[in-house]
Design a protein around this motif. Structure first.
Motif, PDB file in Angstrom:
ATOM      1  N   GLY A 141       0.818  -1.211   0.000  1.00 32.01           N
ATOM      2  CA  GLY A 141       0.000   0.000   0.000  1.00 32.01           C
ATOM      3  C   GLY A 141       0.845   1.252   0.000  1.00 32.01           C
ATOM      4  O   GLY A 141       0.549   2.223  -0.706  1.00 32.01           O
ATOM      5  N   TRP A 142       1.934   1.232   0.798  1.00 37.09           N
ATOM      6  CA  TRP A 142       2.812   2.400   0.849  1.00 37.09           C
ATOM      7  C   TRP A 142       3.525   2.616  -0.481  1.00 37.09           C
ATOM      8  O   TRP A 142       3.713   3.754  -0.926  1.00 37.09           O
ATOM      9  N   ALA A 143       3.915   1.514  -1.147  1.00 38.16           N
ATOM     10  CA  ALA A 143       4.593   1.630  -2.443  1.00 38.16           C
ATOM     11  C   ALA A 143       3.675   2.268  -3.477  1.00 38.16           C
ATOM     12  O   ALA A 143       4.128   3.054  -4.325  1.00 38.16           O
ATOM     13  N   VAL A 144       2.385   1.949  -3.417  1.00 37.64           N
ATOM     14  CA  VAL A 144       1.414   2.559  -4.334  1.00 37.64           C
ATOM     15  C   VAL A 144       1.359   4.065  -4.113  1.00 37.64           C
ATOM     16  O   VAL A 144       1.443   4.860  -5.058  1.00 37.64           O
ATOM     17  N   GLN A 145       1.233   4.488  -2.841  1.00 41.22           N
ATOM     18  CA  GLN A 145       1.174   5.926  -2.545  1.00 41.22           C
ATOM     19  C   GLN A 145       2.500   6.611  -2.834  1.00 41.22           C
ATOM     20  O   GLN A 145       2.530   7.762  -3.266  1.00 41.22           O
ATOM     21  N   ASP A 146       3.606   5.893  -2.611  1.00 38.92           N
ATOM     22  CA  ASP A 146       4.933   6.486  -2.783  1.00 38.92           C
ATOM     23  C   ASP A 146       5.226   6.823  -4.243  1.00 38.92           C
ATOM     24  O   ASP A 146       6.110   7.624  -4.531  1.00 38.92           O
ATOM     25  N   VAL A 147       4.507   6.207  -5.153  1.00 33.58           N
ATOM     26  CA  VAL A 147       4.629   6.562  -6.574  1.00 33.58           C
ATOM     27  C   VAL A 147       3.605   7.633  -6.943  1.00 33.58           C
ATOM     28  O   VAL A 147       3.917   8.601  -7.641  1.00 33.58           O
ATOM     29  N   ALA A 148       2.381   7.474  -6.454  1.00 35.58           N
ATOM     30  CA  ALA A 148       1.302   8.395  -6.836  1.00 35.58           C
ATOM     31  C   ALA A 148       1.522   9.798  -6.272  1.00 35.58           C
ATOM     32  O   ALA A 148       1.257  10.791  -6.965  1.00 35.58           O
ATOM     33  N   ILE A 193      -0.397   2.761 -12.364  1.00 41.55           N
ATOM     34  CA  ILE A 193      -1.693   2.434 -12.975  1.00 41.55           C
ATOM     35  C   ILE A 193      -2.836   3.056 -12.177  1.00 41.55           C
ATOM     36  O   ILE A 193      -3.758   3.658 -12.741  1.00 41.55           O
ATOM     37  N   ILE A 194      -2.769   2.926 -10.852  1.00 40.92           N
ATOM     38  CA  ILE A 194      -3.838   3.453  -9.992  1.00 40.92           C
ATOM     39  C   ILE A 194      -3.916   4.966 -10.095  1.00 40.92           C
ATOM     40  O   ILE A 194      -5.009   5.542 -10.158  1.00 40.92           O
ATOM     41  N   GLY A 243      -6.369   8.669  -9.734  1.00 35.60           N
ATOM     42  CA  GLY A 243      -5.768   9.839  -9.117  1.00 35.60           C
ATOM     43  C   GLY A 243      -5.172   9.546  -7.748  1.00 35.60           C
ATOM     44  O   GLY A 243      -5.164   8.413  -7.271  1.00 35.60           O
ATOM     45  N   VAL A 244      -4.696  10.596  -7.105  1.00 36.60           N
ATOM     46  CA  VAL A 244      -4.002  10.444  -5.827  1.00 36.60           C
ATOM     47  C   VAL A 244      -4.957  10.007  -4.722  1.00 36.60           C
ATOM     48  O   VAL A 244      -4.561   9.326  -3.767  1.00 36.60           O
ATOM     49  N   LYS A 245      -6.244  10.363  -4.831  1.00 32.18           N
ATOM     50  CA  LYS A 245      -7.216   9.965  -3.801  1.00 32.18           C
ATOM     51  C   LYS A 245      -7.316   8.449  -3.701  1.00 32.18           C
ATOM     52  O   LYS A 245      -7.340   7.884  -2.599  1.00 32.18           O
ATOM     53  N   LEU A 246      -7.409   7.784  -4.834  1.00 29.58           N
ATOM     54  CA  LEU A 246      -7.524   6.325  -4.822  1.00 29.58           C
ATOM     55  C   LEU A 246      -6.262   5.696  -4.255  1.00 29.58           C
ATOM     56  O   LEU A 246      -6.332   4.725  -3.482  1.00 29.58           O
ATOM     57  N   ALA A 247      -5.089   6.234  -4.608  1.00 28.70           N
ATOM     58  CA  ALA A 247      -3.828   5.694  -4.093  1.00 28.70           C
ATOM     59  C   ALA A 247      -3.759   5.832  -2.573  1.00 28.70           C
ATOM     60  O   ALA A 247      -3.361   4.897  -1.864  1.00 28.70           O
TER      61      ALA A 247
END
Length: 404
Positions: A20-27, A153-154, A159-163
């Motif tokens: 989960g953190w990796a997803v946000q860390d890119v977005a 992709i997310i 957008g950033v909200k979903l991430a």
């Protein structure tokens, strides 16, 4: 594999939150750049993540040794999840608001990390530590490969909200797994600030009194100081600026290193086991060899097509990643065995603090040197310095590490 239920609860929860953190860390960087078009603002977000960890790690180590580590893990995961849900619920998406959130999550992550680093070795038998560390590192590699791809992709579709929402859910999911871990620890409440200072001094005194720990920590710091900036700063510079590799080729090269690390950890789990610890210095020599080969390949001595260099670099990156696992896992295992559980949070925090001070310095030195020194010369100097160290210190180091 024989690892117990507590280990798997710990690892699955950890992997969920890392993904989960990796997803946000890119977005998040993509969002900041889209909103500001400013590299300096992006750098500010990176500093906001790193600086609190460096400043608070000694205090976090004391907290991790004093209070119930499982409870710290669970409540800090839940707190981070609540914070991120609040970001979505109250639309806290301005650059200033997100910067405050970045600092807050970094602070909570610092205390979470101190608790988990100190607790984890207590969850497995001592003879299983090498296999367990290798398995943890394997999951880390998978998260670092899959997470960024998912994050891109997310962000593109939601957008950033979903991430941020996905990361919030991952923290809650991680906390649920951690609740089920059986772990006993007698808390010792902090009555005054003087006790915090006293505990930090106790950890430093223990570190100074142990020649074994002093040797292995010094060696680990030297290796990171020498090679972290070379691979994190100089090598990407070679790929993108000097050789003009495409972003796709750049991604393949990064993936080759990760794939090599994964294979190295699989080799430890499947065949080597605790024997990997005796291979530490041989694995390090192979890594030094790859650095010197890179120096030769990008030097004026050779002239090859970009594609030929790309293929060779793919192989070298995979080899380097493989032997990187055979260096990192034994060092971490030896440290875990050598440090008493009641001091583990403080000792690892001192190490994290030292790393936090030395690695930025080494990166700044290499980054500045790139303006004046050919990159092949930087690789050559790093490789030769690494080779010069063993004749003067390796015999003492090996003697200190042998049989532990």
């Amino acid at each position: 594999m024989g690892l117990n239920r507590n280990f798997w609860l710990f690892e699955v929860g950890r992997f969920v939150s890392q993904l989960g953190w990796a997803v946000q860390d890119v977005a998040l960087p993509l969002y900041v750049l889209d909103q500001t078009k400013s590299g300096s603002i992006m750098s500010l977000f990176i500093i906001a993540e790193i600086l609190p960890r460096a400043l608070l790690s000694p205090i976090a180590g004391v907290i991790g040794d004093r209070y119930n580590r499982k409870n710290l893990m669970v409540w800090l995961d839940i707190a981070r999840g609540v914070l991120l849900f609040a970001v979505i619920a109250f639309d806290l998406l301005s650059i200033g608001e997100l910067l405050v959130v970045q600092v807050a999550t970094s602070i909570m992550g610092t205390f979470f990390g101190a608790a988990t680093e100190a607790m984890y070795p207590d969850l497995v038998k001592e003879e299983e530590l090498t296999i367990a560390n290798s398995l943890l590192q394997s999951f880390d590699v998978i998260a670092r490969i899959v997470g960024p791809a998912l994050g891109g992709i997310i962000y593109a579709f939601g957008g950033v909200k979903l991430a941020i929402l996905i990361n919030a859910v991952s923290f809650f999911g991680s906390g649920l797994f951690e609740v089920l871990i059986h772990y006993e620890w007698t808390s010792r409440k902090i009555e005054s600030p003087g006790e915090v200072i006293g505990d930090i001094k106790e950890g430093i005194a223990f570190l100074r009194s142990s020649k074994y720990l002093a040797v292995i920590l010094s060696y680990a710091l030297f290796i990171n100081f020498l090679f972290n900036p070379v691979f994190a700063v100089a090598l990407p510079y070679v790929y993108r600026v000097e050789l003009a590799f495409s972003s796709q080729w750049f991604g393949f090269l990064q993936t080759a290193f990760m794939a090599g690390m994964l294979l190295g950890n699989v080799a430890i789990m499947a065949r080597l086991g605790s024997r990997a610890e005796s291979m530490l210095f041989r694995a390090l020599f192979v890594q030094l060899g790859t650095v010197l080969m890179l120096a030769i390949l990008i030097s004026p001595l050779l002239s090859m097509s970009a594609f030929t260099l790309f293929v060779i670099f793919m192989g070298l990156n995979a080899v380097d990643g493989f032997f990187n696992a055979l260096v990192n896992v034994p060092i971490v295992t030896k440290l875990q065995r050598a440090i008493p559980s009641e001091l583990r949070g403080r000792i690892f925090s001192v190490f994290d603090l030292t790393m936090g001070m030395t690695i930025p310095l080494s990166m700044a030195l290499v980054g500045s040197a790139l303006d004046y020194v050919p990159t092949w010369a930087l690789f050559a100097v790093s490789g030769f310095l690494g080779l010069l160290l063993p004749p003067t210190t390796t015999s003492a180091t090996a003697a200190s590490l042998r049989g532990t």
